[in-house]
Motif scaffolding. Structure first.
Motif, mmCIF file in Angstrom:
data_model
loop_
_atom_site.group_PDB
_atom_site.id
_atom_site.type_symbol
_atom_site.label_atom_id
_atom_site.label_comp_id
_atom_site.label_asym_id
_atom_site.label_seq_id
_atom_site.Cartn_x
_atom_site.Cartn_y
_atom_site.Cartn_z
ATOM 1 N N LEU A 131 -2.899 87.516 54.935
ATOM 2 C CA LEU A 131 -3.351 88.261 53.758
ATOM 3 C C LEU A 131 -4.699 87.760 53.271
ATOM 4 C CD1 LEU A 131 -0.020 88.614 51.728
ATOM 5 C CD2 LEU A 131 -1.252 90.409 52.966
ATOM 6 N N ALA A 132 -4.855 86.427 53.298
ATOM 7 C CA ALA A 132 -6.132 85.865 52.861
ATOM 8 C C ALA A 132 -7.259 86.297 53.795
ATOM 9 C CB ALA A 132 -6.043 84.339 52.807
ATOM 10 N N GLU A 133 -6.965 86.234 55.110
ATOM 11 C CA GLU A 133 -7.985 86.670 56.077
ATOM 12 C C GLU A 133 -8.278 88.163 55.919
ATOM 13 O OE1 GLU A 133 -6.376 85.592 59.816
ATOM 14 O OE2 GLU A 133 -6.917 83.451 59.647
ATOM 15 N N GLU A 134 -7.191 88.934 55.682
ATOM 16 C CA GLU A 134 -7.383 90.372 55.469
ATOM 17 C C GLU A 134 -8.185 90.623 54.199
ATOM 18 O OE1 GLU A 134 -6.937 94.363 56.600
ATOM 19 O OE2 GLU A 134 -6.451 92.523 57.680
ATOM 20 N N SER A 135 -7.894 89.832 53.167
ATOM 21 C CA SER A 135 -8.632 89.983 51.914
ATOM 22 C C SER A 135 -10.104 89.657 52.100
ATOM 23 C CB SER A 135 -8.015 89.073 50.844
ATOM 24 O OG SER A 135 -8.739 89.149 49.637
ATOM 25 N N VAL A 136 -10.367 88.560 52.831
ATOM 26 C CA VAL A 136 -11.776 88.193 53.100
ATOM 27 C C VAL A 136 -12.457 89.274 53.933
ATOM 28 C CG1 VAL A 136 -13.251 86.527 54.274
ATOM 29 C CG2 VAL A 136 -11.333 85.727 52.891
ATOM 30 N N LYS A 137 -11.692 89.784 54.916
ATOM 31 C CA LYS A 137 -12.254 90.849 55.758
ATOM 32 C C LYS A 137 -12.547 92.101 54.925
ATOM 33 C CE LYS A 137 -11.103 93.832 59.678
ATOM 34 N NZ LYS A 137 -10.059 94.199 60.674
ATOM 35 N N ASN A 138 -11.556 92.478 54.077
ATOM 36 C CA ASN A 138 -11.766 93.657 53.227
ATOM 37 C C ASN A 138 -12.921 93.449 52.258
ATOM 38 O OD1 ASN A 138 -9.658 95.041 54.420
ATOM 39 N ND2 ASN A 138 -8.160 94.419 52.889
ATOM 40 N N LEU A 141 -16.037 93.827 54.289
ATOM 41 C CA LEU A 141 -16.257 95.244 54.591
ATOM 42 C C LEU A 141 -16.680 96.011 53.344
ATOM 43 C CD1 LEU A 141 -13.226 95.992 56.946
ATOM 44 C CD2 LEU A 141 -15.638 95.983 57.582
ATOM 45 N N PHE A 142 -16.012 95.691 52.229
ATOM 46 C CA PHE A 142 -16.342 96.382 50.981
ATOM 47 C C PHE A 142 -17.790 96.117 50.583
ATOM 48 C CE2 PHE A 142 -16.689 96.079 46.344
ATOM 49 C CZ PHE A 142 -16.445 97.388 46.007
ATOM 50 N N LEU A 143 -18.183 94.843 50.611
ATOM 51 C CA LEU A 143 -19.565 94.510 50.233
ATOM 52 C C LEU A 143 -20.564 95.130 51.198
ATOM 53 C CD1 LEU A 143 -19.126 90.752 49.246
ATOM 54 C CD2 LEU A 143 -19.405 92.712 47.731
ATOM 55 N N SER A 144 -20.212 95.108 52.500
ATOM 56 C CA SER A 144 -21.111 95.696 53.486
ATOM 57 C C SER A 144 -21.246 97.203 53.282
ATOM 58 C CB SER A 144 -20.590 95.390 54.892
ATOM 59 O OG SER A 144 -21.385 96.028 55.868
ATOM 60 N N ASN A 145 -20.087 97.871 53.112
ATOM 61 C CA ASN A 145 -20.111 99.328 52.920
ATOM 62 C C ASN A 145 -20.808 99.712 51.613
ATOM 63 O OD1 ASN A 145 -18.776 99.727 55.309
ATOM 64 N ND2 ASN A 145 -16.751 99.880 54.371
ATOM 65 N N MET A 146 -20.440 99.006 50.551
ATOM 66 C CA MET A 146 -21.007 99.353 49.250
ATOM 67 C C MET A 146 -22.503 99.084 49.194
ATOM 68 S SD MET A 146 -18.791 100.798 47.401
ATOM 69 C CE MET A 146 -19.657 100.763 45.830
ATOM 70 N N SER A 147 -22.923 97.962 49.785
ATOM 71 C CA SER A 147 -24.360 97.669 49.769
ATOM 72 C C SER A 147 -25.151 98.734 50.524
ATOM 73 C CB SER A 147 -24.622 96.291 50.386
ATOM 74 O OG SER A 147 -24.204 96.263 51.740
#
Length: 360
Positions: A131-138, A141-147
């Motif tokens: 979950l932690a790895e998934e959270s870091v991944k998300n 991804l979120f920061l990459s997509n949003m930026s």
């Protein structure tokens, strides 16, 4: 004297069987001869000597028997003591075996329980790690997509706003810049709304506002609205054999799902058709959004409803649209999936209960 002699003779007769020595036999014969000769005094003395000899022999035999009995008694006593000692040893052995067996069972179940708890703890730790790895991944991804996604409309807003501030521009340029600014403003607002939706729709206390709604009328309204603001040459159509279908739903949330699915289809369907269909099956309404676009590879179907998943990195969006759709449909008591049997594009199908069966 005769009485005494008869008594001695009787006594000698009783013990004659134990006198085996030759001199004892001779004394008895001598005494009988003296009796026959009428010499009773000699016979008395002879029998008295024979009696003494018998007493001596008897005492010797009796003493030997007593010693044998004493030896036998001592042997029996020793055997009894040995048996008691052996029984005691056996009892101690059985007790030790039972104690060790109980201790082994206690240790076995204790370590088994500890091992089970350790396994559960490791599993929970592994799940927490995932979950932690998934959270870091998300998060990445979120920061990459949003930026990337936010930068594009912001750059357009900044660029075309600066053009509007220039002197000497004509009306056509102003209208074109205004349309582009409005389009990018809407895009930026949609991005923010997606982020807000995905952050709050998971909350258990969030309540949907359910009310009776005509699903046919809602679908027609969505199609008419999307036909006016579409950014594709594909036709957006609605097909249903129903004149009306009343369902208990949150109309704004259901409308959001339909719009997300149609917008998602329009990104990959530049020409052809995008069809929203509705039918009733039992106590459920079945919605479907079908397009004639490029379709989605079967190996990517499992990733479609993941958060921040973008199958085409060049397409606009945060990768949250389908994830939000699934969350809303789940909360309304239905289910959503992609139809793997449709190969002329992509078809998303979701169900909705006719009556109130919300998971909110």
């Amino acid at each position: 004297m005769k009485k005494k002699l008869l008594g001695l003779m009787l006594l000698s007769g009783l013990f004659a069987f134990s006198v085996a020595a030759s001199d004892g036999v001779s004394l008895r014969q001598k005494a009988q001869q003296a009796v026959e000769a009428g010499n009773y005094e000699e016979a008395y003395q002879t029998y008295q000597e024979l009696s003494s000899q018998c007493d001596s022999i008897y005492q010797q035999i009796y003493g030997e028997e007593i010693e044998d009995l004493r030896a036998t008694y001592r042997i029996d006593e020793l055997e009894l003591q040995n048996k008691e000692y052996a029984n005691r040893l056996l009892s101690y052995f059985i007790g030790i075996v039972l104690f060790l067996s109980a201790a082994f069972l206690v240790c076995f179940f204790f370590f088994r329980r500890q091992n089970k708890q350790l396994t559960i703890s490791r599993k929970k730790l592994e799940e927490a790690k995932i979950l932690a790895e998934e959270s870091v991944k998300n998060k990445s991804l979120f920061l990459s997509n949003m930026s990337h996604e936010v930068r594009t409309p912001l750059n357009a807003l900044a660029g075309f706003s600066s053009i509007l501030s220039m002197d000497g521009i004509d009306d056509d340029t102003i209208r074109e810049c205004d349309d582009i600014i409005r389009l990018n403003s809407d895009l930026l607002l949609k991005l923010i709304n997606d982020v807000v939706d995905i952050s709050c729709i998971d909350l258990e206390h969030m309540q949907f506002h359910l009310a009776s709604c005509d699903a046919v009328a809602l679908c027609k309204y969505v199609v008419q609205t999307m036909e006016k603001i579409k950014h594709t040459q594909a036709d957006i159509l609605f097909r249903s054999d129903l004149d009306s279908l009343m369902i208990d739903t949150d109309s704004s949330r259901l409308q959001q799902v339909l719009i997300n699915l149609i917008v998602n289809a329009s990104k990959f369907t530049k020409q052809g058709q995008i069809t929203l269909s509705l039918e009733q099956k039992g106590d459920e309404a079945h919605f479907a959004v079908t397009d004639t676009g490029c379709g989605i590879a079967p190996e990517l179907h499992s990733r479609l409803f993941g958060r921040f998943e973008k199958l085409d990195e060049k397409a606009q969006g945060t990768g949250l649209g389908l994830s939000i759709c699934r969350l809303i449909i789940k909360r309304l008591g239905g289910d959503i999936c992609i139809d793997p049997s449709y190969t002329d594009g992509a078809r998303f199908v979701f169900t909705h209960p006719l009556g109130e069966r919300s998971e909110a």
